[in-house]
Design a protein around this motif. Structure first.
Motif, mmCIF file in Angstrom:
data_model
loop_
_atom_site.group_PDB
_atom_site.id
_atom_site.type_symbol
_atom_site.label_atom_id
_atom_site.label_comp_id
_atom_site.label_asym_id
_atom_site.label_seq_id
_atom_site.Cartn_x
_atom_site.Cartn_y
_atom_site.Cartn_z
ATOM 1 N N PHE A 77 0.819 -1.206 0.000
ATOM 2 C CA PHE A 77 0.000 0.000 0.000
ATOM 3 C C PHE A 77 0.863 1.271 0.000
ATOM 4 O O PHE A 77 0.397 2.310 -0.464
ATOM 5 C CB PHE A 77 -0.984 -0.016 1.170
ATOM 6 C CG PHE A 77 -2.312 -0.587 0.794
ATOM 7 C CD1 PHE A 77 -3.402 0.228 0.539
ATOM 8 C CD2 PHE A 77 -2.470 -1.953 0.652
ATOM 9 C CE1 PHE A 77 -4.624 -0.297 0.162
ATOM 10 C CE2 PHE A 77 -3.691 -2.498 0.286
ATOM 11 C CZ PHE A 77 -4.771 -1.667 0.032
ATOM 12 N N ARG A 80 1.348 1.623 -3.545
ATOM 13 C CA ARG A 80 0.068 1.958 -4.165
ATOM 14 C C ARG A 80 -0.282 3.427 -3.947
ATOM 15 O O ARG A 80 -0.755 4.095 -4.870
ATOM 16 C CB ARG A 80 -1.035 1.057 -3.593
ATOM 17 C CG ARG A 80 -2.357 1.192 -4.332
ATOM 18 C CD ARG A 80 -3.432 0.305 -3.735
ATOM 19 N NE ARG A 80 -4.656 0.400 -4.513
ATOM 20 C CZ ARG A 80 -5.808 -0.125 -4.155
ATOM 21 N NH1 ARG A 80 -5.925 -0.798 -3.015
ATOM 22 N NH2 ARG A 80 -6.884 0.018 -4.924
ATOM 23 N N ARG A 81 -0.072 3.918 -2.729
ATOM 24 C CA ARG A 81 -0.362 5.337 -2.470
ATOM 25 C C ARG A 81 0.489 6.238 -3.357
ATOM 26 O O ARG A 81 -0.016 7.201 -3.954
ATOM 27 C CB ARG A 81 -0.137 5.653 -0.992
ATOM 28 C CG ARG A 81 -1.265 5.213 -0.073
ATOM 29 C CD ARG A 81 -1.094 5.789 1.315
ATOM 30 N NE ARG A 81 0.086 5.251 1.980
ATOM 31 C CZ ARG A 81 0.081 4.148 2.727
ATOM 32 N NH1 ARG A 81 -1.039 3.471 2.914
ATOM 33 N NH2 ARG A 81 1.187 3.711 3.309
ATOM 34 N N GLU A 84 -0.893 5.704 -7.148
ATOM 35 C CA GLU A 84 -2.282 6.033 -7.475
ATOM 36 C C GLU A 84 -2.643 7.471 -7.113
ATOM 37 O O GLU A 84 -3.430 8.105 -7.826
ATOM 38 C CB GLU A 84 -3.232 5.046 -6.791
ATOM 39 C CG GLU A 84 -3.124 3.643 -7.365
ATOM 40 C CD GLU A 84 -4.278 2.756 -6.952
ATOM 41 O OE1 GLU A 84 -5.218 3.236 -6.263
ATOM 42 O OE2 GLU A 84 -4.242 1.565 -7.301
ATOM 43 N N THR A 193 -8.578 9.760 -3.485
ATOM 44 C CA THR A 193 -7.817 8.520 -3.660
ATOM 45 C C THR A 193 -7.172 8.091 -2.348
ATOM 46 O O THR A 193 -7.201 6.918 -1.973
ATOM 47 C CB THR A 193 -6.746 8.708 -4.742
ATOM 48 O OG1 THR A 193 -7.362 9.121 -5.962
ATOM 49 C CG2 THR A 193 -5.975 7.420 -4.971
ATOM 50 N N LEU A 197 -7.831 4.563 -0.309
ATOM 51 C CA LEU A 197 -6.758 3.621 -0.010
ATOM 52 C C LEU A 197 -6.638 3.366 1.489
ATOM 53 O O LEU A 197 -6.366 2.247 1.923
ATOM 54 C CB LEU A 197 -5.432 4.134 -0.572
ATOM 55 C CG LEU A 197 -5.370 4.262 -2.098
ATOM 56 C CD1 LEU A 197 -3.994 4.729 -2.534
ATOM 57 C CD2 LEU A 197 -5.731 2.940 -2.770
ATOM 58 N N SER A 200 -9.454 1.014 2.358
ATOM 59 C CA SER A 200 -9.185 -0.310 1.792
ATOM 60 C C SER A 200 -8.183 -1.073 2.645
ATOM 61 O O SER A 200 -8.367 -2.260 2.943
ATOM 62 C CB SER A 200 -8.655 -0.186 0.363
ATOM 63 O OG SER A 200 -9.626 0.360 -0.502
#
Length: 214
Positions: A77, A80-81, A84, A193, A197, A200
């Motif tokens: 993550f 991902r952060r 994204e 976003t 995240l 999630s």
């Protein structure tokens, strides 16, 4: 499509969807016969799965489906952060707003659905949003990094045992991301976003334990 590509796509899908579970042995003879390919293209497919991190080579056992562990979820993550959130900012500056206006409406509708097929329909819609953002960003290095990352995230997501309530909230979060991009507001898109995240990650950490132990 080449035989090796076909074998790769089938095995990759089966691994991501947990039809081939962690620890499953990908025997060359068995898999080649099952997939209707010779052993040479199958070896090429297995080598690609190993390169993707979806399989590992074990001496004496050949290729084995790799484990999925929550130990590395924070690392996934973190990447991902970085990817994204920045992608949302770039897309807000470059995208065609009409595409994201339509996506926002579809996510709002998805959040109201409760039929049995709504889960897969939602994932297809989320993938469509990803594709639209990738196209707007138009950066092959970011796209390649995200493509690899999303494979592992899809496996982790299956650990979390899809919760209808979470999917409904997630649909609204995706709608907010699409709305920020459609409004051409990079910081609103980035904030939406980041919030998605965060939720999630917390959901996965809370709900994934029982699946990981089975």
């Amino acid at each position: 499509m080449r035989a090796s590509d076909r074998a790769y796509e089938v095995l990759r899908t089966e691994i991501v969807e947990w039809r081939l579970r962690p620890g499953a042995v990908l025997g060359e003879v068995e898999q080649a016969e099952r997939l209707g390919v010779s052993r040479t293209p199958l070896r090429e497919a297995l080598a690609r799965l190993v390169a993707d991190g979806l399989a590992v080579q074990h001496r004496g056992r050949g290729a084995v489906v790799s484990d999925v562990s929550l130990e590395h979820i924070d690392d996934l993550f973190a990447l991902r952060r970085a990817l994204e959130i920045e992608s949302a900012r770039i897309a807000a500056r470059r995208s065609n707003p009409e595409d994201f206006v339509r996506l926002r409406s579809r996510f709002l509708e998805a959040g109201r659905r409760t039929d049995p097929g709504s889960r897969e329909a939602f994932y297809d819609l989320a993938a469509e949003l990803d594709s639209c953002i990738d196209a707007a960003v138009s950066n092959p290095y970011i796209s390649q990094a995200l493509r690899s990352l999303r494979v592992h995230l899809a496996r982790v997501r299956r650990l979390a045992q899809d919760d209808p309530e979470r999917l409904a909230v997630s649909a609204l979060e995706h709608a907010a991301i699409a709305e920020g991009i459609a409004a051409r507001n990079p910081e609103v898109a980035a904030a939406a976003t980041q919030l998605h995240l965060h939720h999630s990650l917390e959901h996965i950490k809370t709900h994934a334990g029982s699946r990981e132990d089975t």
